[in-house]
Motif scaffolding. Structure first.
Motif, mmCIF file in Angstrom:
data_model
loop_
_atom_site.group_PDB
_atom_site.id
_atom_site.type_symbol
_atom_site.label_atom_id
_atom_site.label_comp_id
_atom_site.label_asym_id
_atom_site.label_seq_id
_atom_site.Cartn_x
_atom_site.Cartn_y
_atom_site.Cartn_z
ATOM 1 N N VAL A 107 0.636 -1.293 -0.150
ATOM 2 C CA VAL A 107 0.030 -0.020 -0.035
ATOM 3 C C VAL A 107 1.294 1.464 -0.224
ATOM 4 N N ALA A 108 1.818 1.674 0.994
ATOM 5 C CA ALA A 108 3.262 2.948 0.873
ATOM 6 C C ALA A 108 3.311 2.889 -0.412
ATOM 7 N N ASP A 109 3.702 1.742 -1.476
ATOM 8 C CA ASP A 109 4.354 1.839 -2.525
ATOM 9 C C ASP A 109 3.204 2.694 -3.494
ATOM 10 N N GLU A 110 2.526 1.851 -3.218
ATOM 11 C CA GLU A 110 1.676 2.141 -3.977
ATOM 12 C C GLU A 110 0.854 3.776 -3.624
ATOM 13 N N LEU A 111 1.055 4.343 -2.922
ATOM 14 C CA LEU A 111 0.784 5.902 -1.951
ATOM 15 C C LEU A 111 1.899 6.264 -3.020
ATOM 16 N N ARG A 112 2.946 6.100 -2.911
ATOM 17 C CA ARG A 112 4.235 6.280 -3.426
ATOM 18 C C ARG A 112 4.055 6.508 -5.518
ATOM 19 N N ASN A 113 3.729 5.707 -5.878
ATOM 20 C CA ASN A 113 3.668 5.624 -7.280
ATOM 21 C C ASN A 113 2.730 6.539 -7.389
ATOM 22 N N THR A 114 1.887 6.363 -6.893
ATOM 23 C CA THR A 114 0.306 8.231 -6.971
ATOM 24 C C THR A 114 1.152 9.217 -7.111
ATOM 25 N N VAL A 115 1.103 9.258 -6.212
ATOM 26 C CA VAL A 115 2.696 10.448 -5.389
ATOM 27 C C VAL A 115 3.229 10.657 -6.443
ATOM 28 N N ARG A 116 3.751 10.378 -7.404
ATOM 29 C CA ARG A 116 4.844 10.479 -7.597
ATOM 30 C C ARG A 116 4.181 10.772 -8.975
ATOM 31 N N ASP A 117 3.843 9.788 -9.744
ATOM 32 C CA ASP A 117 2.806 10.132 -11.398
ATOM 33 C C ASP A 117 2.074 11.126 -11.455
ATOM 34 N N SER A 118 1.672 11.424 -10.259
ATOM 35 C CA SER A 118 0.006 12.535 -10.127
ATOM 36 C C SER A 118 1.240 14.156 -10.891
ATOM 37 N N ARG A 119 2.406 14.293 -10.189
ATOM 38 C CA ARG A 119 3.108 14.927 -9.604
ATOM 39 C C ARG A 119 4.003 14.877 -11.607
ATOM 40 N N THR A 120 4.111 14.198 -12.355
ATOM 41 C CA THR A 120 5.120 13.367 -13.008
ATOM 42 C C THR A 120 3.225 14.530 -14.278
ATOM 43 N N LEU A 121 1.899 14.024 -14.277
ATOM 44 C CA LEU A 121 1.275 14.408 -14.987
ATOM 45 C C LEU A 121 0.946 16.335 -14.736
ATOM 46 N N PHE A 122 0.946 16.463 -13.403
ATOM 47 C CA PHE A 122 0.699 17.652 -13.263
ATOM 48 C C PHE A 122 1.975 18.734 -13.568
ATOM 49 N N ALA A 123 2.980 18.960 -14.104
ATOM 50 C CA ALA A 123 3.945 18.819 -15.102
ATOM 51 C C ALA A 123 3.910 19.278 -16.577
ATOM 52 N N THR A 124 2.959 18.802 -16.900
ATOM 53 C CA THR A 124 2.601 18.642 -18.781
ATOM 54 C C THR A 124 1.449 19.340 -18.584
ATOM 55 N N THR A 125 1.547 19.510 -20.249
ATOM 56 C CA THR A 125 0.282 19.880 -20.472
ATOM 57 C C THR A 125 -1.639 19.591 -20.550
ATOM 58 N N PHE A 126 -0.914 18.500 -19.561
ATOM 59 C CA PHE A 126 -1.831 17.536 -19.126
ATOM 60 C C PHE A 126 -3.319 18.860 -17.971
ATOM 61 N N THR A 127 -1.718 19.557 -16.953
ATOM 62 C CA THR A 127 -2.927 20.479 -16.143
ATOM 63 C C THR A 127 -4.402 21.651 -17.526
ATOM 64 N N VAL A 128 -3.171 21.913 -18.283
ATOM 65 C CA VAL A 128 -4.954 22.609 -18.336
ATOM 66 C C VAL A 128 -5.634 22.239 -19.726
ATOM 67 N N ALA A 129 -5.269 20.716 -20.008
ATOM 68 C CA ALA A 129 -6.637 20.001 -20.882
ATOM 69 C C ALA A 129 -7.756 20.044 -19.140
ATOM 70 N N LEU A 130 -6.972 19.503 -17.923
ATOM 71 C CA LEU A 130 -7.845 19.650 -17.434
ATOM 72 C C LEU A 130 -9.062 19.900 -17.376
ATOM 73 N N VAL A 131 -8.222 21.852 -17.321
ATOM 74 C CA VAL A 131 -9.325 22.874 -17.109
ATOM 75 C C VAL A 131 -10.005 23.093 -18.095
ATOM 76 N N ALA A 132 -10.040 22.862 -19.044
ATOM 77 C CA ALA A 132 -10.674 22.635 -20.239
ATOM 78 C C ALA A 132 -11.721 21.559 -20.084
ATOM 79 N N VAL A 133 -11.463 20.227 -19.793
ATOM 80 C CA VAL A 133 -12.962 19.386 -19.703
ATOM 81 C C VAL A 133 -13.420 19.719 -17.948
ATOM 82 N N LEU A 134 -12.857 20.146 -17.215
ATOM 83 C CA LEU A 134 -13.503 20.700 -16.307
ATOM 84 C C LEU A 134 -14.745 21.657 -16.859
ATOM 85 N N LEU A 135 -14.284 22.630 -17.649
ATOM 86 C CA LEU A 135 -15.435 23.766 -17.973
ATOM 87 C C LEU A 135 -16.625 22.709 -18.362
ATOM 88 N N TYR A 136 -15.930 22.148 -19.574
ATOM 89 C CA TYR A 136 -16.819 20.928 -20.676
ATOM 90 C C TYR A 136 -17.769 20.629 -19.775
#
Length: 400
Positions: A195-224
């Motif tokens: 469980v601890a490994d999975e949490l660490r992996n999730t936090v790591r992957d989330s940081r990677t995602l939100f450091a890319t253009t994914f963040t802006v795409a997510l805002v557009a989807v939220l508005l849609y």
């Protein structure tokens, strides 16, 4: 598409159709619930926001599970759970129990999109085309589910109608277990740790995602998502304001013309889903996303004026809304896939549907508030503004 892609389409489209059958049948019950439980549009809109919102709240969890476990099994559990949840809706005896029942349905419904879309992303060879057929398959449920509901509500009490709809999930689950296809390599791995490994992996992957253009795409989807939910939750009641679409008696049965126009809008969405998905195989997904937002803003802006031109014009603008609001879905799904790597597809779609159905569910509450304290014309002005903001977010995404 090859044979494996076709089997994948059949499997995912069944579950997708069931999801939208339930999701888009709920607005047909809203007016009945307001009357039976004696509550305002603002109250029932808030209740629906909680239930619909849980689809989004649970999506990141589903996304994490989809990156670690079998998406196929997750999808089957979602199908059965949605049937159970919607069956309990039929037993609600007040607005609080209704909200709890819809929330339970939303819990299981939250599993589908992250699991289904990550399964397609990792397994399909013709990804854009499979997304298109998957979207069109979902819209079969979007159209015929509410049509079935409208017909049921002509002849039986809403509780019996809800109970009948819940039984459909058992059939879909049974058929789904009989469809076989080969999984993609990334889908087959399904490696898990502590469980601890999975949490660490999730936090790591989330940081990677939100450091890319994914963040802006997510805002557009939220508005849609806000536009989508704000438009559809009260649309049957808004349409019923038109004199030619008001309920009337026929052979001792109450006919609701607005419900059939609403169903026609959803049916046209089948074509929109297909065109949107195929379009991303031919033009830039961000260009298509911007174009769809521009059209949605324009349609919302002209809706109050077109409604005054008569029934034909009103039905016409509704059909255009159905085509473009659903045509946007496969477009943003490809945008999300292009903004994230294979290893985090499930997580990316989890965050996407947190935005789409979680935060976007506030569109139901917003629509209920505007309709309680203002007019339907004011609601469409608000929706036009939301789509304009979405288009602006996509412009940022398109910058080099």
């Amino acid at each position: 598409m090859n044979a494996n892609d076709r089997a994948l389409v059949r499997f995912t489209s069944l579950a997708h159709a069931l999801f939208h059958t339930y999701e888009l049948s709920i607005p047909l019950f809203v007016g009945l619930w307001m009357a039976e439980f004696d509550v305002s549009a603002a109250v029932i809109g808030t209740v629906m926001s909680v239930g619909y919102g849980f689809i989004g709240v649970g999506a990141p969890v589903s996304g994490v599970l989809s990156d670690r476990f079998s998406s196929r099994r997750l999808i089957l559990s979602s199908v059965v759970g949605m049937g159970i949840g919607f069956g309990i809706v039929a037993l609600a005896n007040g607005v609080i129990s209704l909200g709890a029942a819809v929330l339970l349905w939303g819990c299981f419904a939250s599993i589908y999109h992250p699991a289904g879309l990550s399964l397609i992303s990792r397994t399909a060879d013709a990804r854009g085309t499979v997304f298109a057929y998957h979207g069109a398959g979902g819209n079969v449920g979007t159209a015929f589910g509410p049509l079935l509901t409208a017909l049921l509500l002509m002849f039986v009490d809403w509780r019996l109608a809800a109970g009948a709809l819940s039984a459909v999930a058992l059939l879909v689950g049974l058929v789904g277990t009989q469809i076989e296809f080969e999984l993609g390599e990334a889908e087959e791995r399904g490696e898990t740790g502590s469980v601890a490994d999975e949490l660490r992996n999730t936090v790591r992957d989330s940081r990677t995602l939100f450091a890319t253009t994914f963040t802006v795409a997510l805002v557009a989807v939220l508005l849609y998502g806000t536009y989508y939910r704000g438009l559809l939750t009260f649309l049957p009641d808004v349409l019923a304001e038109s004199p030619t679409l008001r309920p009337f008696e026929l052979l001792d049965q109450t006919v609701q013309p607005a419900q059939y126009v609403y169903t026609a809008l959803l049916t046209v969405g089948i074509g929109g889903q297909y065109v949107g998905g195929r379009l991303t195989d031919r033009v830039s997904s961000t260009t298509a996303f911007f174009g769809f937002f521009a059209v949605l803003a324009g349609l919302a802006a002209v809706f109050p004026f077109v409604r005054e031109l008569g029934t034909a014009a009103l039905v016409g603008v509704c059909l255009l809304l159905g085509f473009f609001v659903y045509g946007t879905a496969p477009v943003y799904q490809v945008v999300i896939a292009e903004s994230s790597g294979d290893a985090v597809q499930g997580l990316s779609y989890g965050f996407t549907y947190l935005a789409m159905f979680g935060v976007g569910a506030l569109g139901a509450s917003l629509a209920g508030f505007v309709l309680t304290h203002g007019t339907s014309a004011a609601l469409f002005v608000v929706l036009a503004g939301i789509a304009t903001l979405g288009g602006a977010a996509v412009l940022l995404l398109m910058r080099p």
